[in-house]
Design an enzyme around this catalytic site. Structure first.
Site, PDB file in Angstrom:
ATOM      1  N   LYS A   1      58.935  16.912  52.700  1.00 53.95           N
ATOM      2  CA  LYS A   1      58.827  18.377  52.725  1.00 53.95           C
ATOM      3  C   LYS A   1      58.099  18.821  51.474  1.00 53.95           C
ATOM      4  CE  LYS A   1      60.499  21.748  55.335  1.00 53.95           C
ATOM      5  NZ  LYS A   1      60.735  21.572  56.768  1.00 53.95           N
TER       6      LYS A   1
HETATM    7  N1  GLU Z   1      58.189  22.550  59.326  1.00 57.29           N
HETATM    8  C1  GLU Z   1      58.612  22.100  60.600  1.00 57.29           C
HETATM    9  C2  GLU Z   1      60.016  21.527  60.537  1.00 57.29           C
HETATM   10  O1  GLU Z   1      60.784  21.852  59.655  1.00 57.29           O
HETATM   11  C3  GLU Z   1      57.605  21.179  61.253  1.00 57.29           C
HETATM   12  C4  GLU Z   1      57.281  19.937  60.523  1.00 57.29           C
HETATM   13  C5  GLU Z   1      56.111  19.148  61.094  1.00 57.29           C
HETATM   14  O2  GLU Z   1      55.525  19.560  62.075  1.00 57.29           O
HETATM   15  O3  GLU Z   1      55.809  18.106  60.502  1.00 57.29           O
HETATM   16  O4  GLU Z   1      60.440  20.797  61.377  1.00 57.29           O
END
Ligand code: GLU
Length: 459
Positions: free
Chosen positions: A116
């Protein structure tokens, strides 16, 4: 990792330790040693990358902006997860969100690990040119640890396809001649993005609820009524009854889930309330969701804030305070805003008996325990909001094959994938005494532990 995530991971490991059918070849001290290793591997991130981006603003001031990329675990594949632009971003939060990505990918059998990113800004306060500079700097500072086979960012709160396009463009310039299409997902369609990616999280969130409350019960009605399980009772209580839904958050996730509920033909449900950062709108007869979406698309994402603004639409609603939504007398609550929305101070006032976590970690551990003890079914984030990362995975595959799916094909594959997960989780959930979150964690941790063992990482 937050205390909540850490505690449930540990409880899941304890349950696995006692389960003799899990890795039976691991006995006595070997078993203890392996499980001690698992605790330490899963409770800590592999890498915390932090920088202060040096960004020139249009008023000629130069600002140093804190930015993170946390790589929690890559046992199942390259790190994967969004980049959040929000003023409340902090290291602890990004670590926790990265670990949730590891679990989310594991439970849905997506061949990625968990990562993240975060940048501590309120994007509404920056001009597009400044945001462009921030995106470029982010890639410059972290390019060594990113890449289609290493770590693949995507949009999260405060970012979208525009930011991913800019970032991929910068990645391509920094690494000429290298593969770049799979370096970011959630890109625009023109730039190699997948059809359906923007709607994927919201659609998946609604599908999770719909599958549990309509499809699964329809097929398992008699079996479910025989289960001596408080959650089976709550779920059955709701089957075939008109349900009132309130949705917190009217962004990319909440508004799409609301629209799905609005148009669902075989679902006897009604969205009676929605909220955003300013207000709650309520109508016991149901809200006109398409008109609200049209309004927000013309007003920087904001819902009408007062009667004058409401008058610009055909929508009939009562305007209430933002947080009033949470304690409304509704059957189902979708939480599609921020973390920690239901907590010790408001948990006793929650009336909904089904809660769907569209956002990551919107219920604190105290509230989770309290509500679960009362038989409230909480569909956890890692199960419900994986639509985004699942379609990101499809985007990554399409980029590699340079063959693209139709929108219909994307949603079919998304629902098939989610259905496979539900069919693994739900029958067990209704037989175990644990809340759904713990069931999901056990499944995810089982997968991670098995692969870590096979990779020889537990000795
Ligand atoms: N930000 C989104 C999540 O928390 C998508 C992450 C992604 O597509 O890699 O799942």
């Amino acid at each position: 990792m937050s205390k909540q995530t850490e505690a449930i991971v540990q409880e899941s490991l304890d349950a696995l330790f006692d389960d003799e059918s899990f890795l039976p070849e691991l006995e006595k001290e070997m078993r203890e040693q392996a499980f001690t290793s698992l605790t330490s591997i899963l409770s800590t991130p592999n890498h915390i990358n932090k920088s202060f981006l040096r960004v020139p603003l249009q008023n000629h001031e130069v600002k140093r902006i804190p930015a993170f990329r946390v790589q929690h675990n890559n046992t199942l594949g390259p790190y994967k997860g969004g980049i959040r632009f929000h003023e409340s971003v902090n290291e602890e939060e990004v670590i926790n969100l990265a670990s949730l990505m590891t679990l989310k990918n594991a439970i849905h059998d997506v061949p990625f690990g968990g990562g993240k990113g975060g940048v501590v800004i309120n994007p509404r306060e920056y001009k597009p040119k400044e945001l462009h500079a921030i995106c470029k700097k982010y890639v410059q500072y972290f390019s060594d640890v990113l890449g289609p086979e290493k770590d693949i960012p995507a949009p999260d709160m405060g970012t979208g396809d525009r930011e991913m396009d800019w970032m991929m463009g910068e990645y391509k310039s920094i690494r000429p001649g290298e593969k770049y299409r799979g370096s970011f997902t959630g890109k625009s369609i023109e730039n190699g993005g997948s059809l359906g990616r923007r709607e994927a999280t919201g659609k998946g969130v609604y599908f999770t609820f719909r599958y549990l409350i309509y499809d699964f019960i329809k097929e398992n009605n008699s079996w479910l009524s025989e289960q001596d399980n408080v959650f089976a009772k709550t779920t059955l209580d709701y089957y075939d009854k008109p349900l009132n839904i309130a949705i917190q958050g009217f962004g990319n996730v909440g508004s799409v889930a609301a629209l799905e509920a609005y148009y669902c033909k075989h679902c006897n449900n009604k969205v009676v309330a929605v909220s955003d950062r300013n207000v709650t709108l309520y109508n016991s007869e149901g809200l006109d969701i398409p008109s609200l979406i049209e309004y927000t698309s013309e007003h920087k994402g904001d819902l009408p804030k007062d009667d004058a603004e409401l008058g610009e639409t055909n929508v009939k609603a009562k305007i209430m305070n933002r947080d009033d939504l949470l304690t409304l007398d509704v059957d189902v609550l979708f939480l599609a805003a921020l973390e920690d929305q239901i907590h010790e101070d408001n948990m006793e006032a929650i009336k909904a008996r089904i809660i769907v976590e569209g956002a990551n970690a919107p219920v604190t551990s105290e509230a989770d325990q309290y509500l679960s003890d009362k038989g409230v079914v909480i569909i956890p984030d890692i199960l419900a909001n994986a639509g985004g990362v699942i379609v990101s995975y499809f985007e990554w595959i399409q980029g590699r094959e340079t063959q693209f799916y139709s929108e219909e094909e994307v949603f079919k594959r998304l629902y098939d994938k989610m259905r496979e997960t539900f069919d693994r989780v739900l029958p067990k959930f209704f037989q175990d005494p644990y809340p759904l979150r713990k069931n999901c964690y056990i499944l995810a941790v089982t997968k991670l532990s098995t692969i870590l063992y096979r990779h020889g990482k537990l000795y």
